[in-house]
Design an enzyme around this catalytic site. Structure first.
Site, PDB file in Angstrom:
ATOM      1  N   THR A 363      41.519  51.403   6.275  1.00 47.86           N
ATOM      2  CA  THR A 363      41.385  51.016   7.002  1.00 47.86           C
ATOM      3  C   THR A 363      42.963  51.684   8.625  1.00 47.86           C
ATOM      4  O   THR A 363      43.439  51.782   6.988  1.00 47.86           O
ATOM      5  CB  THR A 363      41.817  49.372   7.439  1.00 47.86           C
ATOM      6  N   SER A 389      49.159  47.811  13.255  1.00 47.96           N
ATOM      7  CA  SER A 389      48.165  49.378  13.841  1.00 47.96           C
ATOM      8  C   SER A 389      48.809  50.225  14.136  1.00 47.96           C
ATOM      9  O   SER A 389      49.713  50.608  14.898  1.00 47.96           O
ATOM     10  CB  SER A 389      47.708  48.490  15.326  1.00 47.96           C
ATOM     11  N   ARG A 390      47.709  50.984  13.480  1.00 51.96           N
ATOM     12  CA  ARG A 390      48.803  52.516  13.011  1.00 51.96           C
ATOM     13  C   ARG A 390      47.280  53.631  14.193  1.00 51.96           C
ATOM     14  O   ARG A 390      48.075  54.620  14.836  1.00 51.96           O
ATOM     15  CB  ARG A 390      47.778  53.036  11.771  1.00 51.96           C
ATOM     16  N   VAL A 391      46.929  52.740  14.828  1.00 55.98           N
ATOM     17  CA  VAL A 391      47.176  53.691  16.625  1.00 55.98           C
ATOM     18  C   VAL A 391      47.835  53.109  17.280  1.00 55.98           C
ATOM     19  O   VAL A 391      48.323  53.617  19.048  1.00 55.98           O
ATOM     20  CB  VAL A 391      44.806  52.830  17.223  1.00 55.98           C
TER      21      VAL A 391
END
Length: 527
Positions: A363, A389-391
């Site tokens: 994810t 959150s990697r975004v």
């Protein structure tokens, strides 16, 4: 290995296939030689392929999973009580699929798309979508940059989710994982009447029927059911239903994504799917690996979650995507997205066990819920230090990104220094200031279930917290201050909130928010 008695098989075949040519019949038909625990073993079906849908003479369907030298193993999609040795099986020549369409919205269905809510047949055009499908290639994807607002202050400010992202919700049982997912669905009501609606799919895996009914009732009461589909794989259903339910939900989401819309699918939860897959694999005599899970359990989740994506705007390119079903090919548009919120249950907060580490690696970030925080009254009980959150900020509107930039750092400092304050030693003014500010921010971030905040209200109250305008208000009065503060802004400064919602935040906006916060805080200080 199973020792098949060929004399018995011979007599069965002579009885069942006496009027047919032996070889040609065996390629398309088979005979049940063993049945039990949701698994049927068949002699024949020589031309069957792995993943093929087959049908028993009673109408029950199954999926071919093992192709052995002497037999074919089939996992049943219904209970096996009506099947016995000697029954005939026929090939269908196709993989398992589900009929999807907008008529499904507002309904509770099973994994094959059949309604189970007692509201009659599904109306409107339906299109056949395969349960298994290749994920879109890299050239058909776009970076995730459009926010999917959850209505939860903690998430939208510090762990933002974008359309097309896969964000894991992880934590022990009874820590509020499902509540976060349901609140996210409820919050999409705000966007349903706009030109960018988000169609939601909630996949209930191995849950009690009463729990599924309660969730459907909550969504109905909050006005969210008319853009939501619930797929029910009840605890009483066979293990195969639990395994294939997430694939059904993804297929429905892909229909909306491929036709140019945004969709959100919640898998609640994938740890139960993994347990069911382990059960089936052990019954099929597949080799067990770590924690008795089969070796391909990682592939089970990766091929499911990789199908979530933000698709390129170019319609011509979008039509060239992998494995687009013929039924929807002429309706394919660019710019759609499929966002996934998988849920994983941990044991005693252990995120290093097999399934959690697998899904974390697949994810684009995780929201970690902690039992200690939940029991201490911090709800949602999100631990911001491990949640990520990697975004990042690219999935936030400009106004939120501008005011929440320091919030996560502030809270990390607060968590680190909070432990020192428990020793009762004297602390310097700077440390005390960080601790007092952190405690007030925690109060601001608390939120009742099924009560999502619109983005402008979130920005207004979080700005007041990050700038420490609430430092003189007693902690127990922060909640009352927040209600009055937001009510005042909605009544007197509606234009300001509208501009915040559109991403605009300037010195005038900051000045108004500061003046209102300081003016109201004096009232709470003197009361």
């Amino acid at each position: 290995m199973y020792d098949l008695k060929y004399s018995e098989i011979s007599s069965i075949l002579k009885k069942q296939l006496s009027d047919f040519q032996y070889e040609s019949k065996l390629s398309e038909y088979g005979i049940v030689v063993q049945i039990g625990d949701g698994i049927a073993r068949s002699f024949g079906l020589n031309s069957a392929f792995c993943g093929e849908l087959v049908e028993f003479h009673t109408g029950i369907k199954g999926i071919v999973l093992n192709l052995e030298k002497d037999y074919v193993s089939i996992v049943l999609l219904n209970h096996s009580k009506d099947i016995k040795e000697g029954d005939m099986i026929k090939r269908t020549g196709k993989t398992c699929s589900i009929k999807v369409g907008k008529g499904m919205l507002g309904r509770v269905i099973d994994i094959l798309g059949n309604p189970i809510d007692g509201k009659g047949e599904i109306v409107g055009p339906l299109f056949e979508m395969p349960l298994e499908r290749k994920a879109p290639g890299v050239i058909y994807r776009e970076p995730v940059k459009e926010p999917l607002q959850t209505g939860i202050k903690f998430i939208d400010s510090m762990i933002p989710i974008g359309r097309g992202q896969r964000e894991l919700i992880i934590g022990d049982r009874q820590t509020g994982k499902t509540t976060i997912a349901i609140d996210t669905i409820i919050n999409q009501k705000e966007f349903f009447e706009t030109d960018k609606p988000v169609y939601c799919i909630y996949v209930a895996i191995c849950q009690k029927g009463s729990t599924i009914a309660r969730i459907a009732k909550v969504l109905e009461e909050k006005g969210a059911m008319h853009y939501t589909v619930i797929i029910a794989a009840k605890a009483s259903d066979p293990a195969s239903i639990q395994v294939f339910a997430p694939f059904s939900g993804t297929s429905i989401g892909e229909y909306f994504r491929d036709t140019g819309h945004s969709s959100l699918v919640v898998y609640d939860d994938l740890s139960k799917q993994a347990v069911s897959y382990r059960e089936i694999s052990l019954l099929l005599r597949r080799s067990p690996g770590r924690e008795a899970y089969p070796g391909d359990v990682f592939y089970l989740h990766s091929r499911l979650l990789e199908r979530s994506a933000k698709i390129i705007e170019d319609q011509k390119m979008a039509k060239q995507m992998n494995d687009i079903p013929e039924s929807i090919k002429k309706y394919v548009k660019g710019g759609g997205s499929l966002t996934a919120l998988p849920i994983i249950e941990t044991q005693s907060g252990d995120v290093s066990s097999y399934i959690p580490t697998n899904v974390i690696s697949i994810t684009d970030g995780q929201i970690f819920l902690e039992k200690n925080l939940f029991h201490s009254g911090v709800r949602p009980a999100i631990n911001e230090s491990i949640s990520v959150s990697r975004v990042g900020g690219s999935a936030q509107i400009k106004s939120m990104r501008k005011i929440s930039g320091t919030l996560k750092i502030d809270q990390a400092q607060f968590r680190e220094l909070e432990s020192f304050s428990q020793f009762g030693s004297e602390l310097d003014p700077t440390t005390m200031n960080i601790i007092q500010k952190g405690k007030r921010n925690i109060e601001i971030l608390k939120q009742a279930p099924h009560n999502p905040y619109n983005i402008s209200d979130q920005i207004a109250i979080i700005y007041a917290g990050t700038k420490n305008f609430l430092k003189n208000i007693p902690i127990e009065k922060i909640s009352s201050f927040e209600k009055e503060y937001l009510f005042y802004l909605n009544e007197k400064h509606k234009n300001l909130l509208d501009s915040l919602k559109n991403g605009l935040f300037d010195e005038t906006s900051a000045s108004i928010l500061e003046n209102v916060a300081l003016e109201l805080s004096e009232k709470y200080l003197s009361s």
